[in-house]
Design a protein around this motif. Structure first.
Motif, mmCIF file in Angstrom:
data_model
loop_
_atom_site.group_PDB
_atom_site.id
_atom_site.type_symbol
_atom_site.label_atom_id
_atom_site.label_comp_id
_atom_site.label_asym_id
_atom_site.label_seq_id
_atom_site.Cartn_x
_atom_site.Cartn_y
_atom_site.Cartn_z
ATOM 1 N N ASP A 1 -27.458 31.708 64.318
ATOM 2 C CA ASP A 1 -29.143 31.275 63.812
ATOM 3 C C ASP A 1 -29.283 30.141 63.465
ATOM 4 O OD1 ASP A 1 -29.853 33.944 63.551
ATOM 5 O OD2 ASP A 1 -29.662 34.350 61.746
ATOM 6 N N SER A 2 -28.381 29.183 62.605
ATOM 7 C CA SER A 2 -27.876 27.577 63.070
ATOM 8 C C SER A 2 -27.715 26.597 64.284
ATOM 9 C CB SER A 2 -27.131 27.857 61.954
ATOM 10 O OG SER A 2 -26.812 25.824 61.491
ATOM 11 N N LEU A 3 -27.200 27.653 64.783
ATOM 12 C CA LEU A 3 -26.897 27.032 66.414
ATOM 13 C C LEU A 3 -28.314 27.022 66.963
ATOM 14 C CD1 LEU A 3 -23.833 27.807 67.122
ATOM 15 C CD2 LEU A 3 -24.243 25.335 66.333
ATOM 16 N N ILE A 4 -29.031 28.143 67.218
ATOM 17 C CA ILE A 4 -30.138 28.043 67.634
ATOM 18 C C ILE A 4 -31.701 27.245 66.266
ATOM 19 C CG2 ILE A 4 -32.278 29.182 67.763
ATOM 20 C CD1 ILE A 4 -30.256 32.011 68.344
ATOM 21 N N ALA A 5 -31.177 27.110 65.764
ATOM 22 C CA ALA A 5 -32.659 25.945 64.587
ATOM 23 C C ALA A 5 -31.854 24.587 64.761
ATOM 24 C CB ALA A 5 -31.667 25.828 63.333
ATOM 25 N N LYS A 6 -30.779 24.059 65.407
ATOM 26 C CA LYS A 6 -30.432 23.078 66.115
ATOM 27 C C LYS A 6 -30.871 22.870 67.133
ATOM 28 C CE LYS A 6 -25.591 22.281 63.001
ATOM 29 N NZ LYS A 6 -24.675 21.592 62.981
ATOM 30 N N ARG A 7 -30.458 23.742 68.061
ATOM 31 C CA ARG A 7 -31.200 23.945 69.456
ATOM 32 C C ARG A 7 -32.744 23.350 69.541
ATOM 33 N NH1 ARG A 7 -30.468 28.783 73.550
ATOM 34 N NH2 ARG A 7 -32.305 28.854 71.570
ATOM 35 N N GLU A 8 -33.554 23.508 69.013
ATOM 36 C CA GLU A 8 -34.774 23.892 68.720
ATOM 37 C C GLU A 8 -35.175 22.298 68.019
ATOM 38 O OE1 GLU A 8 -36.896 25.913 70.058
ATOM 39 O OE2 GLU A 8 -35.466 27.256 70.781
ATOM 40 N N ARG A 9 -34.238 22.233 67.193
ATOM 41 C CA ARG A 9 -34.641 20.222 66.598
ATOM 42 C C ARG A 9 -34.331 19.289 67.638
ATOM 43 N NH1 ARG A 9 -32.367 23.037 61.712
ATOM 44 N NH2 ARG A 9 -30.200 21.965 62.036
ATOM 45 N N LEU A 10 -33.370 19.611 68.844
ATOM 46 C CA LEU A 10 -33.061 19.060 69.384
ATOM 47 C C LEU A 10 -34.067 19.009 70.939
ATOM 48 C CD1 LEU A 10 -28.995 19.338 69.678
ATOM 49 C CD2 LEU A 10 -30.385 16.857 69.153
ATOM 50 N N LYS A 11 -35.062 20.011 70.761
ATOM 51 C CA LYS A 11 -36.193 20.377 71.849
ATOM 52 C C LYS A 11 -36.908 19.436 71.429
ATOM 53 C CE LYS A 11 -34.695 24.494 74.187
ATOM 54 N NZ LYS A 11 -34.840 25.911 74.238
ATOM 55 N N ARG A 12 -37.455 19.526 70.570
ATOM 56 C CA ARG A 12 -38.761 18.570 69.641
ATOM 57 C C ARG A 12 -38.333 17.280 69.465
ATOM 58 N NH1 ARG A 12 -40.021 22.827 65.599
ATOM 59 N NH2 ARG A 12 -37.751 22.705 64.910
ATOM 60 N N ALA A 13 -36.828 16.902 69.287
ATOM 61 C CA ALA A 13 -37.167 15.318 69.019
ATOM 62 C C ALA A 13 -36.577 14.356 70.103
ATOM 63 C CB ALA A 13 -35.482 15.353 68.291
#
Length: 90
Positions: free
Chosen positions: A78-90
């Motif tokens: 879940d933490s990795l998925i959240a990091k991935r989503e933050r990187l997509k929006r950055a």
């Protein structure tokens, strides 16, 4: 299940250590059903005493360890998925 609840089911008393052992088996052993577990555990105790729980304890602990590892891996995922989503929006 509370210690006093179990003692009522078996019409007897236990030490805290004995109850802790029984509670671990009750919560984690794969042979104990969710729906009738309290009654099953009480019947095991009445039929075989504390020794059956000493025999069942290692398997219960192994299952507990596996379930804890699964939860840990799910949190990491879940933490990795959240990091991935933050990187997509950055």
């Amino acid at each position: 299940m509370m210690k006093n609840e179990f003692e009522n089911l078996i019409h007897g008393s236990l030490t805290d250590e004995e109850y802790e052992l029984i509670e671990t088996v009750y919560m984690w052993h794969p042979a104990i059903r969710n729906t009738s577990g309290k009654e099953e555990v009480a019947e095991l105790y009445k039929s075989f005493g504390i020794i059956i729980f000493k025999d069942m304890y290692p398997r219960a602990m192994k299952l507990k360890e596996i379930d804890e590892e699964i939860r840990s891996l799910n949190r990491a995922k879940d933490s990795l998925i959240a990091k991935r989503e933050r990187l997509k929006r950055a």
